[in-house]
Design a protein around this motif. Structure first.
Motif, PDB file in Angstrom:
ATOM      1  N   HIS A  84     -15.571 -20.857  38.354  1.00 24.06           N
ATOM      2  CA  HIS A  84     -15.689 -22.154  39.009  1.00 24.06           C
ATOM      3  C   HIS A  84     -14.508 -23.013  38.572  1.00 24.06           C
ATOM      4  CE1 HIS A  84     -17.928 -25.325  41.058  1.00 24.06           C
ATOM      5  NE2 HIS A  84     -17.652 -26.134  40.040  1.00 24.06           N
ATOM      6  N   THR A  85     -13.732 -23.490  39.546  1.00 23.42           N
ATOM      7  CA  THR A  85     -12.468 -24.170  39.245  1.00 23.42           C
ATOM      8  C   THR A  85     -12.576 -25.664  39.508  1.00 23.42           C
ATOM      9  OG1 THR A  85     -11.228 -22.158  39.820  1.00 23.42           O
ATOM     10  CG2 THR A  85      -9.999 -24.239  39.731  1.00 23.42           C
ATOM     11  N   ILE A  86     -12.145 -26.456  38.522  1.00 20.16           N
ATOM     12  CA  ILE A  86     -12.229 -27.921  38.584  1.00 20.16           C
ATOM     13  C   ILE A  86     -10.840 -28.508  38.365  1.00 20.16           C
ATOM     14  CG2 ILE A  86     -13.193 -29.989  37.485  1.00 20.16           C
ATOM     15  CD1 ILE A  86     -15.546 -28.199  36.559  1.00 20.16           C
ATOM     16  N   TYR A  87     -10.461 -29.406  39.226  1.00 25.29           N
ATOM     17  CA  TYR A  87      -9.218 -30.162  39.051  1.00 25.29           C
ATOM     18  C   TYR A  87      -9.572 -31.551  38.548  1.00 25.29           C
ATOM     19  CZ  TYR A  87      -5.119 -32.959  40.379  1.00 25.29           C
ATOM     20  OH  TYR A  87      -4.063 -33.835  40.382  1.00 25.29           O
ATOM     21  N   LEU A  88      -8.976 -31.944  37.407  1.00 26.18           N
ATOM     22  CA  LEU A  88      -9.228 -33.268  36.835  1.00 26.18           C
ATOM     23  C   LEU A  88      -8.327 -34.272  37.538  1.00 26.18           C
ATOM     24  CD1 LEU A  88     -11.385 -32.929  34.727  1.00 26.18           C
ATOM     25  CD2 LEU A  88      -9.792 -31.014  34.500  1.00 26.18           C
ATOM     26  N   SER A  89      -8.955 -35.129  38.352  1.00 31.16           N
ATOM     27  CA  SER A  89      -8.187 -35.987  39.250  1.00 31.16           C
ATOM     28  C   SER A  89      -8.828 -37.367  39.358  1.00 31.16           C
ATOM     29  CB  SER A  89      -8.136 -35.351  40.646  1.00 31.16           C
ATOM     30  OG  SER A  89      -7.741 -36.292  41.619  1.00 31.16           O
ATOM     31  N   PRO A  90      -8.026 -38.443  39.406  1.00 28.97           N
ATOM     32  CA  PRO A  90      -8.598 -39.774  39.624  1.00 28.97           C
ATOM     33  C   PRO A  90      -9.238 -39.923  41.000  1.00 28.97           C
ATOM     34  CG  PRO A  90      -6.195 -39.862  39.702  1.00 28.97           C
ATOM     35  CD  PRO A  90      -6.563 -38.491  39.217  1.00 28.97           C
ATOM     36  N   VAL A 113      -8.156 -27.491  35.561  1.00 26.19           N
ATOM     37  CA  VAL A 113      -6.744 -27.640  35.932  1.00 26.19           C
ATOM     38  C   VAL A 113      -6.294 -29.059  35.587  1.00 26.19           C
ATOM     39  CG1 VAL A 113      -5.055 -27.491  37.787  1.00 26.19           C
ATOM     40  CG2 VAL A 113      -7.078 -26.000  37.816  1.00 26.19           C
ATOM     41  N   CYS A 114      -5.274 -29.159  34.739  1.00 25.12           N
ATOM     42  CA  CYS A 114      -4.750 -30.462  34.318  1.00 25.12           C
ATOM     43  C   CYS A 114      -3.515 -30.817  35.142  1.00 25.12           C
ATOM     44  CB  CYS A 114      -4.367 -30.437  32.841  1.00 25.12           C
ATOM     45  SG  CYS A 114      -5.714 -29.988  31.740  1.00 25.12           S
ATOM     46  N   GLY A 115      -3.620 -31.875  35.887  1.00 29.19           N
ATOM     47  CA  GLY A 115      -2.461 -32.346  36.631  1.00 29.19           C
ATOM     48  C   GLY A 115      -1.499 -33.094  35.723  1.00 29.19           C
ATOM     49  N   HIS A 116      -0.353 -33.436  36.255  1.00 27.32           N
ATOM     50  CA  HIS A 116       0.641 -34.222  35.518  1.00 27.32           C
ATOM     51  C   HIS A 116       1.556 -34.884  36.535  1.00 27.32           C
ATOM     52  CE1 HIS A 116       1.895 -35.265  31.516  1.00 27.32           C
ATOM     53  NE2 HIS A 116       3.173 -35.062  31.816  1.00 27.32           N
ATOM     54  N   TYR A 117       2.430 -35.741  36.061  1.00 26.50           N
ATOM     55  CA  TYR A 117       3.329 -36.478  36.933  1.00 26.50           C
ATOM     56  C   TYR A 117       2.505 -37.273  37.962  1.00 26.50           C
ATOM     57  CZ  TYR A 117       6.308 -32.934  34.823  1.00 26.50           C
ATOM     58  OH  TYR A 117       6.914 -32.102  33.941  1.00 26.50           O
ATOM     59  N   GLU A 118       2.796 -37.087  39.254  1.00 27.19           N
ATOM     60  CA  GLU A 118       2.072 -37.822  40.289  1.00 27.19           C
ATOM     61  C   GLU A 118       0.900 -37.029  40.869  1.00 27.19           C
ATOM     62  OE1 GLU A 118       2.608 -41.072  41.254  1.00 27.19           O
ATOM     63  OE2 GLU A 118       3.847 -40.944  39.447  1.00 27.19           O
ATOM     64  N   GLY A 119       0.628 -35.848  40.294  1.00 28.77           N
ATOM     65  CA  GLY A 119      -0.479 -35.048  40.789  1.00 28.77           C
ATOM     66  C   GLY A 119      -0.040 -33.619  41.058  1.00 28.77           C
ATOM     67  N   GLU A 131     -14.105 -28.137  42.927  1.00 37.01           N
ATOM     68  CA  GLU A 131     -14.475 -29.557  42.893  1.00 37.01           C
ATOM     69  C   GLU A 131     -13.456 -30.340  42.076  1.00 37.01           C
ATOM     70  OE1 GLU A 131     -17.924 -30.846  40.523  1.00 37.01           O
ATOM     71  OE2 GLU A 131     -18.155 -28.756  39.854  1.00 37.01           O
ATOM     72  N   GLU A 132     -13.360 -31.620  42.402  1.00 33.74           N
ATOM     73  CA  GLU A 132     -12.496 -32.527  41.656  1.00 33.74           C
ATOM     74  C   GLU A 132     -13.369 -33.490  40.855  1.00 33.74           C
ATOM     75  OE1 GLU A 132      -9.062 -34.192  43.753  1.00 33.74           O
ATOM     76  OE2 GLU A 132      -9.599 -32.921  45.469  1.00 33.74           O
ATOM     77  N   ILE A 133     -12.973 -33.744  39.619  1.00 31.91           N
ATOM     78  CA  ILE A 133     -13.747 -34.599  38.716  1.00 31.91           C
ATOM     79  C   ILE A 133     -12.835 -35.666  38.119  1.00 31.91           C
ATOM     80  CG2 ILE A 133     -14.806 -34.632  36.407  1.00 31.91           C
ATOM     81  CD1 ILE A 133     -16.347 -32.164  37.130  1.00 31.91           C
ATOM     82  N   SER A 134     -13.376 -36.862  38.044  1.00 28.45           N
ATOM     83  CA  SER A 134     -12.672 -37.993  37.437  1.00 28.45           C
ATOM     84  C   SER A 134     -13.494 -38.530  36.276  1.00 28.45           C
ATOM     85  CB  SER A 134     -12.468 -39.106  38.472  1.00 28.45           C
ATOM     86  OG  SER A 134     -12.022 -40.300  37.851  1.00 28.45           O
ATOM     87  N   PHE A 138      -9.847 -45.215  36.601  1.00 29.28           N
ATOM     88  CA  PHE A 138      -8.584 -45.531  35.934  1.00 29.28           C
ATOM     89  C   PHE A 138      -7.706 -44.290  36.024  1.00 29.28           C
ATOM     90  CE2 PHE A 138     -11.711 -44.107  32.872  1.00 29.28           C
ATOM     91  CZ  PHE A 138     -11.074 -43.071  32.203  1.00 29.28           C
ATOM     92  N   VAL A 139      -6.421 -44.436  35.685  1.00 27.54           N
ATOM     93  CA  VAL A 139      -5.465 -43.342  35.827  1.00 27.54           C
ATOM     94  C   VAL A 139      -4.862 -43.007  34.473  1.00 27.54           C
ATOM     95  CG1 VAL A 139      -3.323 -42.580  36.933  1.00 27.54           C
ATOM     96  CG2 VAL A 139      -4.944 -44.019  38.202  1.00 27.54           C
TER      97      VAL A 139
END
Length: 429
Positions: A84-90, A113-119, A131-134, A138-139
């Motif tokens: 199960h894959t999750i992207y940590l996103s605002p 999955v950890c994003g960086h820069y602008e996404g 799924e995406e989780i915040s 806040f950013v």
């Protein structure tokens, strides 16, 4: 074994944090496995570049889809079923305790999955992310902090990570409530005492106090959570009625401190005594009437160094006399008996200022008396009060005192001399 893989540009930092303390010990016992993966290792670019400018212009750069995909695919190939894959996103759904439960109990393997820069490139999200989780509105500069938070919240719910399910079932958000306040030693710190309910040793009273405090804290701090609670039970309805009464009670200014009474305290003590006399008279209690106690009674207590005061934010709020001398009137007790013939302390003349009634100052006073008696090596605290003084009797019972019988205390000839006697064991037999 529960398994989490974390895709990140900073694997050492993330891995070090999640390998410490409780999660570290769980990994040593093979209950958990947390692996980190350097996204740069999966790019074909010789300079290990994993980002590029976004189409359409704009500031900053995006993580490219292919390095992310190659890293993700490498992880997936090691397992028979797709994690199960999750992207940590605002932009994701706000993470809650319910999500932690779901991820811990419905899955045994996650990829974070950890994003960086602008996404990150949306095409990777569309193809690989479930799924995406915040963490909230806040950013952050990257997804690593969010990934560590999610991993920690999920892993501590995995069976065997914590010693007992009660370790997380009584915490904030488990059942929609915020957690109650907690206290440790010392019993008094900077004039702030541990709530007396936690010192009784009565587990039912402790649990009731904790439930009540959780309700109060949730109502005050998170009204949107409080509004969703089912509080229809008789026990909760009774607690809610008590909370309503508590909210109208005065709040003690801090700190609350105890010290020996001084000569210049006498006038303030007499004012409090007069307030207590008026209160007892209004309750039709034939105690402390016709001017008793007088200045001379307090002066005797002062001379014997048995008189003490409680101050609230520097203002005198209560007084009491504590004696280690045997009380002659306690030698003859009817309709009962004292538990043991051992040295004891006696609580005499005590009262709380009218402005602090109902604020818990009387409970603080009892706790102070107990500590002082113990410091003198005395294992029992005894006290008597008028048979109609229900307020004092309730205070004593609330603080663990036991009724022992009746005694006679003659102050003057015009008053009912009958008193009810109570005692409390302060140390084990």
């Amino acid at each position: 074994m529960y398994h989490i893989d974390i895709m990140t540009l900073f694997p050492d930092t993330v891995g070090d944090v999640l390998s410490e303390s409780i999660l570290g010990r769980a990994q040593e016992r093979d209950i958990l496995r947390i692996d980190t993966h350097q996204i740069r290792d999966y790019t074909l670019n010789k300079q290990k570049q994993v980002d590029d400018y976004p189409y359409g212009g704009g500031r900053g750069a995006l993580l490219q889809a292919d390095p992310l995909y190659q890293c993700w695919a490498h992880i997936c190939r090691q397992y028979e079923t797709r994690p199960h894959t999750i992207y940590l996103s605002p932009c994701g759904k706000t993470f809650t305790q319910a999500d932690a439960k779901r991820l811990a109990w419905e899955h045994d393997h996650l990829i974070l999955v950890c994003g960086h820069y602008e996404g990150i490139d949306q095409r990777f999200i569309d193809e690989c992310v479930d799924e995406e989780i915040s963490l909230g509105d806040f950013v952050l500069t990257g997804g690593e902090i969010a990934a560590m938070a999610v991993a920690d919240a999920v892993c501590r719910l995995v069976p065997g990570v914590l010693s007992d399910a009660a370790c997380f079932q009584e915490e904030s958000h488990w059942d929609g409530l915020l957690e109650y306040p907690q206290y440790s030693r010392p019993e008094v710190w900077h004039g702030r005492a541990v709530p007396p309910e936690l010192l009784t040793g009565d587990h039912a009273k402790v649990e009731r106090w904790r439930r009540k405090q959780s309700l109060l804290r949730t109502r005050e701090r998170r009204p949107e959570l409080y509004g969703k609670l089912d509080l229809s039970s008789k026990a909760d309805q009774k607690l809610l009625a008590e909370l309503e009464r508590d909210l109208t009670r005065p709040v003690l200014p801090q700190p609350v401190e105890c010290r020996p009474a001084r000569q210049d305290d006498l006038d303030a003590m007499l004012v409090i005594a007069a307030q207590a006399q008026a209160f007892l008279a209004s309750c039709k209690v034939d105690q402390w009437q016709d001017g008793y106690p007088e200045r001379r009674h307090f002066q005797i207590d002062l001379d014997r160094q048995e008189c003490f005061v409680l101050t609230c934010g520097g203002t005198l709020g209560a007084f009491f006399a504590l004696s280690s001398r045997p009380e002659p009137s306690y030698a003859s007790i009817s309709d009962g008996k004292w538990s043991r013939e051992e040295p004891y302390a006696v609580l005499h003349r005590c009262a709380v200022a009218e402005q602090w009634r109902g604020a818990g100052l009387s409970d603080r006073m009892i706790a102070v008396c107990e500590r002082q008696a113990l410091s003198q090596g005395l294992g029992w605290l005894r006290v008597d009060t008028h048979k109609k003084n229900k307020a004092m009797q309730g205070l004593l019972r609330r603080n663990g005192f036991q009724y022992r019988g009746n005694i006679t205390v003659t102050v003057n000839g015009s008053h009912d001399p009958r008193r009810v006697a109570y005692e409390k064991r302060l140390k084990p037999l």
